[in-house]
Design a protein around this motif. Structure first.
Motif, mmCIF file in Angstrom:
data_model
loop_
_atom_site.group_PDB
_atom_site.id
_atom_site.type_symbol
_atom_site.label_atom_id
_atom_site.label_comp_id
_atom_site.label_asym_id
_atom_site.label_seq_id
_atom_site.Cartn_x
_atom_site.Cartn_y
_atom_site.Cartn_z
ATOM 1 N N CYS A 1 4.298 -20.184 30.631
ATOM 2 C CA CYS A 1 4.029 -21.576 31.002
ATOM 3 C C CYS A 1 4.797 -21.985 32.255
ATOM 4 N N ILE A 2 4.094 -22.652 33.191
ATOM 5 C CA ILE A 2 4.756 -23.056 34.428
ATOM 6 C C ILE A 2 5.374 -24.446 34.331
ATOM 7 N N ARG A 3 5.148 -25.169 33.244
ATOM 8 C CA ARG A 3 5.737 -26.506 33.139
ATOM 9 C C ARG A 3 6.103 -26.820 31.687
ATOM 10 N N CYS B 1 -1.891 -25.835 34.258
ATOM 11 C CA CYS B 1 -1.024 -24.682 33.970
ATOM 12 C C CYS B 1 -1.916 -23.484 33.654
ATOM 13 N N CYS C 1 3.524 -25.831 27.520
ATOM 14 C CA CYS C 1 2.828 -27.130 27.554
ATOM 15 C C CYS C 1 1.520 -27.091 26.770
ATOM 16 N N GLY C 2 0.891 -25.899 26.646
ATOM 17 C CA GLY C 2 -0.298 -25.760 25.823
ATOM 18 C C GLY C 2 -1.538 -26.452 26.362
ATOM 19 N N CYS D 1 -1.096 -21.178 30.371
ATOM 20 C CA CYS D 1 -1.410 -21.825 29.090
ATOM 21 C C CYS D 1 -2.914 -22.005 28.922
HETATM 22 ZN ZN LIG Z 1 1.877 -24.413 30.307
#
Ligand SMILES: [Zn+2]
Length: 382
Positions: free
Chosen positions: A27-29, A58, A50-51, A61
């Protein structure tokens, strides 16, 4: 020494971090979650993905979510036996604790004593420890009373035959061992002719108002359609569906439906399904520049300071529906066999990233959607 231009051309640290996260598929955030160690009292921060399902938000995700959705869709679409859900029935401990909790909540609502509140929370913890899932009713929630409605407001589909809904979700097998399922597309009505790019040919005559209201209530109309369909065919039809905007922005529904249903039945159900929207009239904008203000528990007029009529009361005085949503007459349906190329292609349509307005994930019986993690995140975005 480097020039300003050279410095500007260098990558920002956040870009480097993002690219690295993308590269490793994480995940990037992420959200940070605060976790307390019960023994030591030490606080730790744990990153939670973050999903998201939107690729531009993202990538890693969204790709993971898409892979999950594709699996859910594929495995549920052509099931040939009823999915078994083995739920343990509630034990005596469960029901006794729940009764005790209800008494505590009633007592708390009378007295608002803090001790009772704490006792309720400890009962909740005990119930969780006993393996009870799902949300417990809030201690502070006001008791909602259902508004009184006259019977003429009941929504029926009068022109449809009706069967008792069997406890069955799997379609029938046809001669030769075929057990097709269906791919169905439903659209909104037409609001006036449009050009190839979706814009109205004659903006003065295009029914923007109905288009907007149909779009707002489309998801509820779709729910109504499934209810009607189940009553007509007499079994608990299951589906995996997405609602997307067409080029003219009107929403439409793509659904993978388990089992097979004659096209004529789908067409009849679509024609007979409607949704009455019992909202107070909302044709006119009343407050444009000076908005109502919140005062002592209700909204008041900014000039007269008179309380505005609450929503529940306004609804009770509505003489007729503010809007009636219906589908367009076009219904597309086709039978699709499990494991075929065609099935794979249609699963692709249903699990695109960016265009999904609403996703009815899973088959309600076997693949529950993943828990919404956001609810547990107490921290903020890293
Ligand atoms: Zn993410």
């Amino acid at each position: 020494m480097s020039t300003r231009a050279e410095r500007l051309a260098q990558p920002l640290m956040t870009d480097v971090v993002t690219a690295t996260a993308e590269k490793y598929g994480v995940c990037i955030r992420p959200f940070t979650m605060e976790v307390g160690d019960l023994d030591t009292g030490e606080l730790k921060y744990i990153p939670i993905p973050c999903g998201t399902t939107i690729e531009s938000a993202c990538g890693p995700c969204a790709r993971k979510a898409r892979a999950l959705r594709m699996t859910q869709c594929r495995e549920g679409w052509h099931l040939d036996e009823e999915p078994a859900i083995d739920k343990t029935p509630p034990t005596r401990d469960h029901t006794e604790l729940m009764t005790y909790r209800a008494d505590l909540v009633a007592a708390y609502r009378d007295s608002e004593e803090e001790d009772l509140r704490e006792e309720i929370h400890s009962v909740d913890e005990e119930l969780r420890a006993l393996g009870v899932r799902g949300r417990l009713p809030s201690v502070d929630a006001p008791i909602k009373r259902a508004p009184q409605r006259s019977t003429k407001r009941r929504q029926e589909a009068p022109n449809l035959p009706r069967r008792k809904v069997e406890r069955r979700t799997v379609g029938r097998e046809y001669a030769g061992g075929f057990r097709p399922s269906m791919f169905v597309t439903l659209t909104c009505d037409t609001y006036g002719p449009v050009r190839n790019d979706g814009t109205p040919i004659n903006p003065d005559r295009y029914d923007y108002r109905r288009a907007a209201r149909d779009a707002i209530h489309f998801a509820s109309l779709v729910d109504r359609w499934w209810q009607n369909l189940r009553r007509v065919v007499g079994w608990d039809v299951q589906y995996f569906a997405t609602i997307e905007p067409q080029r003219r922005i009107a929403p439409h529904l793509h659904a993978a439906l388990r089992g097979s249903i004659p096209h004529e039945v789908l067409r009849q159900v679509t024609a007979a399904t409607y949704l009455q929207v019992w909202w107070p009239p909302h044709d006119e904008l009343v407050y444009r520049d000076r908005l109502p203000v919140w005062d002592n528990g209700h909204f008041v007029d900014p000039d007269t300071r008179r309380p505005l009529m609450p929503w529940a009361e306004a609804i009770d005085q509505v003489p007729q529906p503010a809007h009636v949503a219906t589908f367009g007459t076009q219904v597309h349906s086709k039978g699709i066999l499990g494991g075929s190329d065609q099935a794979g292609r249609h699963i692709g349509y249903l699990t695109k990233y960016s265009v999904i307005l609403l996703l009815h994930t899973g088959w309600h019986d076997r693949f529950p959607p993943p828990p919404r993690r956001r609810a547990y995140a107490s921290g903020h975005r890293a």
